[in-house]
Design a protein around this motif. Sequence first.
Motif, PDB file in Angstrom:
ATOM      1  N   UNK A   1       0.840  -1.186   0.000  1.00 65.95           N
ATOM      2  CA  UNK A   1       0.000   0.000   0.000  1.00 65.95           C
ATOM      3  C   UNK A   1       0.881   1.244   0.000  1.00 65.95           C
ATOM      4  N   UNK A   2       0.665   2.163  -0.931  1.00 72.24           N
ATOM      5  CA  UNK A   2       1.511   3.361  -0.955  1.00 72.24           C
ATOM      6  C   UNK A   2       1.295   4.209   0.288  1.00 72.24           C
ATOM      7  N   UNK A   3       2.323   4.882   0.763  1.00 74.41           N
ATOM      8  CA  UNK A   3       2.180   5.698   1.976  1.00 74.41           C
ATOM      9  C   UNK A   3       1.287   6.908   1.734  1.00 74.41           C
ATOM     10  N   UNK A   4       0.609   7.338   2.788  1.00 76.22           N
ATOM     11  CA  UNK A   4      -0.258   8.512   2.726  1.00 76.22           C
ATOM     12  C   UNK A   4       0.568   9.737   3.075  1.00 76.22           C
ATOM     13  N   UNK A   5       0.464  10.741   2.238  1.00 78.31           N
ATOM     14  CA  UNK A   5       1.253  11.948   2.428  1.00 78.31           C
ATOM     15  C   UNK A   5       0.745  12.722   3.641  1.00 78.31           C
ATOM     16  N   UNK A   6       1.671  13.194   4.471  1.00 74.50           N
ATOM     17  CA  UNK A   6       1.378  14.001   5.660  1.00 74.50           C
ATOM     18  C   UNK A   6       0.405  13.275   6.592  1.00 74.50           C
ATOM     19  N   UNK A   7       0.618  11.979   6.774  1.00 76.11           N
ATOM     20  CA  UNK A   7      -0.252  11.189   7.657  1.00 76.11           C
ATOM     21  C   UNK A   7       0.318  11.181   9.065  1.00 76.11           C
ATOM     22  N   UNK A   8      -0.507  11.554  10.016  1.00 74.12           N
ATOM     23  CA  UNK A   8      -0.102  11.582  11.418  1.00 74.12           C
ATOM     24  C   UNK A   8      -0.701  10.364  12.102  1.00 74.12           C
ATOM     25  N   UNK A   9       0.098   9.350  12.425  1.00 71.11           N
ATOM     26  CA  UNK A   9      -0.473   8.136  13.032  1.00 71.11           C
ATOM     27  C   UNK A   9      -1.010   8.419  14.419  1.00 71.11           C
ATOM     28  N   UNK A  10      -2.085   7.732  14.767  1.00 73.68           N
ATOM     29  CA  UNK A  10      -2.700   7.911  16.079  1.00 73.68           C
ATOM     30  C   UNK A  10      -1.867   7.168  17.118  1.00 73.68           C
ATOM     31  N   UNK A  11      -2.078   7.537  18.372  1.00 72.95           N
ATOM     32  CA  UNK A  11      -1.306   6.948  19.458  1.00 72.95           C
ATOM     33  C   UNK A  11      -2.023   5.779  20.110  1.00 72.95           C
ATOM     34  N   UNK A  12      -3.075   5.278  19.488  1.00 71.64           N
ATOM     35  CA  UNK A  12      -3.768   4.121  20.023  1.00 71.64           C
ATOM     36  C   UNK A  12      -5.088   4.444  20.676  1.00 71.64           C
ATOM     37  N   UNK A  13      -5.465   5.723  20.795  1.00 74.18           N
ATOM     38  CA  UNK A  13      -6.748   6.065  21.401  1.00 74.18           C
ATOM     39  C   UNK A  13      -7.870   5.829  20.403  1.00 74.18           C
ATOM     40  N   UNK A  14      -9.037   5.518  20.915  1.00 73.03           N
ATOM     41  CA  UNK A  14     -10.208   5.336  20.060  1.00 73.03           C
ATOM     42  C   UNK A  14     -11.445   5.750  20.833  1.00 73.03           C
ATOM     43  N   UNK A  15     -12.500   6.026  20.101  1.00 76.59           N
ATOM     44  CA  UNK A  15     -13.756   6.465  20.691  1.00 76.59           C
ATOM     45  C   UNK A  15     -14.683   5.266  20.805  1.00 76.59           C
ATOM     46  N   UNK A  16     -15.048   4.932  22.012  1.00 74.37           N
ATOM     47  CA  UNK A  16     -15.924   3.783  22.262  1.00 74.37           C
ATOM     48  C   UNK A  16     -17.373   4.221  22.080  1.00 74.37           C
ATOM     49  N   UNK A  17     -18.044   3.675  21.058  1.00 78.08           N
ATOM     50  CA  UNK A  17     -19.439   4.009  20.769  1.00 78.08           C
ATOM     51  C   UNK A  17     -20.397   2.911  21.180  1.00 78.08           C
ATOM     52  N   UNK A  18     -19.948   2.008  22.048  1.00 73.66           N
ATOM     53  CA  UNK A  18     -20.813   0.917  22.489  1.00 73.66           C
ATOM     54  C   UNK A  18     -21.920   1.468  23.373  1.00 73.66           C
TER      55      UNK A  18
END
Length: 207
Positions: free
Chosen positions: A185-202
């Motif tokens: 997969x080609x890299x995404x330009x100016x992509x800032x990877x997340x630090x592992x947080x996510x929003x729980x919508x349960x």
Amino acid sequence: MAAPMRSALPALLSTFSRLSLGGLKTSRCVHTQVCPLLFRTSSQVWAAPMKKKKKADSATIIARETKRKKKFERQIKRLEKYGRQLKPIEEIVGDAQIKADIESRRREKTVMTFEDSESRALLTKDWTRYCMTRHQHELTAIRAAMKSQQRALDSLLEESEELYQKAIQIDEMLLPLEMKGPVETPPIKDYDPVDGDYLDTTKRYDR
């Protein structure tokens, strides 16, 4: 007495050559050897760095506890008034907004005239007859092709058994399939990877 003790000293040292001061899970050992083989493997630890705890004000903590207490009191009152509520099933209950607008969404039933109903019935019958005729023609063509193929195979068998065996084998290259695509997969330009947080919508329901 000194000579026998000197002669027994090497045997005594060889007996305690691998003296250990710990269990199997420790790496602290005492050896009389010059280069003891003490290779140990530790267990894998897969964990993310802990987040820095924020210092909360005492007033904020008191307000949070008060809010939590009020929430529990409301839940107790709800249970006393309505009893235990079952978990709703979205597929059965449906959307409340759609139920509220069901009258505006309702379509009026159209009344067809006698001529229109007769015309539709005749069109349906014509389409059914056409499909039946097409199906019969396809079956006739398939049967004729199979008979011609069998006659050709019988004639080939009379001529040569070897050619007949080759003719009835399955051709694996009859439908060749070749697929080409990106291997990475080609890299995404100016992509800032997340630090592992996510929003729980349960959705949470009171038990």
